[in-house]
Design a protein around this motif. Structure first.
Motif, PDB file in Angstrom:
ATOM      1  N   UNK A   1       1.308  13.462  -4.749  1.00 42.22           N
ATOM      2  CA  UNK A   1       0.975  14.677  -3.994  1.00 42.22           C
ATOM      3  C   UNK A   1       0.677  14.371  -2.529  1.00 42.22           C
ATOM      4  N   UNK A   2       0.741  13.087  -2.161  1.00 44.84           N
ATOM      5  CA  UNK A   2       0.421  12.701  -0.786  1.00 44.84           C
ATOM      6  C   UNK A   2       1.575  13.022   0.154  1.00 44.84           C
ATOM      7  N   UNK A   3       1.267  13.194   1.414  1.00 48.02           N
ATOM      8  CA  UNK A   3       2.291  13.472   2.417  1.00 48.02           C
ATOM      9  C   UNK A   3       3.201  12.267   2.613  1.00 48.02           C
ATOM     10  N   UNK A   4       2.624  11.055   2.477  1.00 47.74           N
ATOM     11  CA  UNK A   4       3.433   9.843   2.626  1.00 47.74           C
ATOM     12  C   UNK A   4       4.554   9.830   1.589  1.00 47.74           C
ATOM     13  N   UNK A   5       4.224  10.109   0.347  1.00 47.35           N
ATOM     14  CA  UNK A   5       5.219  10.104  -0.736  1.00 47.35           C
ATOM     15  C   UNK A   5       6.232  11.235  -0.552  1.00 47.35           C
ATOM     16  N   UNK A   6       5.745  12.406  -0.257  1.00 50.25           N
ATOM     17  CA  UNK A   6       6.627  13.568  -0.147  1.00 50.25           C
ATOM     18  C   UNK A   6       7.637  13.456   0.985  1.00 50.25           C
TER      19      UNK A   6
ATOM     20  N   UNK B   1       0.839  -1.201   0.000  1.00 47.73           N
ATOM     21  CA  UNK B   1       0.000   0.000   0.000  1.00 47.73           C
ATOM     22  C   UNK B   1       0.870   1.247   0.000  1.00 47.73           C
ATOM     23  N   UNK B   2       0.258   2.376  -0.299  1.00 48.38           N
ATOM     24  CA  UNK B   2       0.972   3.647  -0.297  1.00 48.38           C
ATOM     25  C   UNK B   2       1.623   3.902   1.058  1.00 48.38           C
ATOM     26  N   UNK B   3       0.920   3.584   2.134  1.00 44.65           N
ATOM     27  CA  UNK B   3       1.416   3.864   3.475  1.00 44.65           C
ATOM     28  C   UNK B   3       2.704   3.107   3.797  1.00 44.65           C
TER      29      UNK B   3
END
Length: 304
Positions: free
Chosen positions: A259-264, A233-235
């Protein structure tokens, strides 16, 4: 008459014609087979194939064949969609193992197929068929075997020697600049999931981990190395991310995750160490694909 019956009748007529031509044709020296043929030691035993095949249908490994500057008359749909082979495949028919009449109509003198494909026995009736099991050979061995089939073993070996030397040198440059233990993670994003890959699942993994000698993170080794690919998952992406990220993404797909905070917050993202590659142009491990990815990696790893 049903379509399957028509195919069977056509196959029988073709076999009769082939038998007649074989009986009347000249022979080579004893033990060498019919004129114009030779034996290839396939994974399933010897197969008598044309000495110089002219009408090849590739249901698998088409990119490996195209890399040897050999033309095809039929190719699988995935290779046909690959942007790296658009020019080489102009006018080449798209075929599958499920539509025998389309393969038959091309009058192939050699068929390359996968071991799990359907209708292998029927394909063998159409033309000599060489079968490979995906993943049984590594990416270099596979190219060498294709070279043997095409009677171009020396050319295949020359490319292998040259490529591995250049890829190793590029890896040394990257480690000299970024550290001997520089790690990289290869992620792929589609519309629903994320994947991380081991060292032999295309997307450049063979170059990065095998040829260049770059490192995997412990989590990637634990979960992806055995099966080859692992869904997450992204998380969870930060747990698997290395010093660099190679991101395989189909052009035009949505990228809201970026654009998610997890990715950034991933260090490789913050440090501008993300290298994007086109999924459709990186799902094979043939020389054309590998050369394209080696150039991208060499430039972009050293640019950061």
């Amino acid at each position: 008459m049903k379509k399957t019956s028509i195919v069977v009748v056509m196959l029988m007529l073709m076999l009769v014609a082939n038998a007649c031509s074989s009986e009347s044709g000249p022979k080579t020296e004893e033990g060498e087979g019919k004129s114009g043929t030779r034996q290839y030691e396939s994974e399933n035993g010897p197969v008598e194939i044309p000495a110089d095949p002219k009408r090849i249908v590739a249901l698998t490994n088409a990119p490996n064949i195209l890399a040897m500057d050999v033309d095809l008359v039929g190719v699988d749909e995935w290779t046909k969609m690959n942007p790296l082979f658009t020019d080489k495949l102009e006018g080449v028919a798209t075929v599958s193992d499920e539509k025998l009449e389309e393969v038959l109509a091309l009058k192939p003198d050699l068929i390359i197929a996968g071991s799990t494909m359907k209708n292998l026995d029927q394909l063998r009736e159409i033309a000599p068929t060489v079968v490979y099991t995906w993943g049984k050979l590594d990416y270099l061995q596979q190219q060498l075997e294709i070279g043997k089939v095409l009677n171009k073993e020396k050319e295949a070996q020359a490319w292998i020697d040259d490529f591995t030397s250049r890829a190793k040198a590029a890896g040394e440059e990257i480690k000299a600049k970024n550290g001997a233990n520089t790690s990289v993670s290869v992620f792929e994003a589609d519309s629903q999931n994320f994947y991380v890959f081991g060292n032999n699942w295309a997307r450049g993994t063979e170059i990065l981990y095998q040829a260049m000698g770059l490192q995997m993170t412990d989590k990637v080794k634990q979960d992806a190395q055995g099966p080859g690919a692992y869904t997450l998952s992204l998380e969870l992406l930060p747990e698997y991310a290395g010093d660099f990220i190679v991101l395989s993404r189909k052009q035009g797909n949505e990228n809201s995750f970026m654009q998610s905070e997890v990715w950034k917050k991933i260090d490789a993202v913050k440090n501008n160490r993300v290298i994007e590659i086109d999924t459709e142009a990186s799902t094979y491990s043939d020389p054309v694909t590998l050369e394209n990815l080696l150039k991208i990696f060499h430039e972009q790893f050293l640019a950061n």
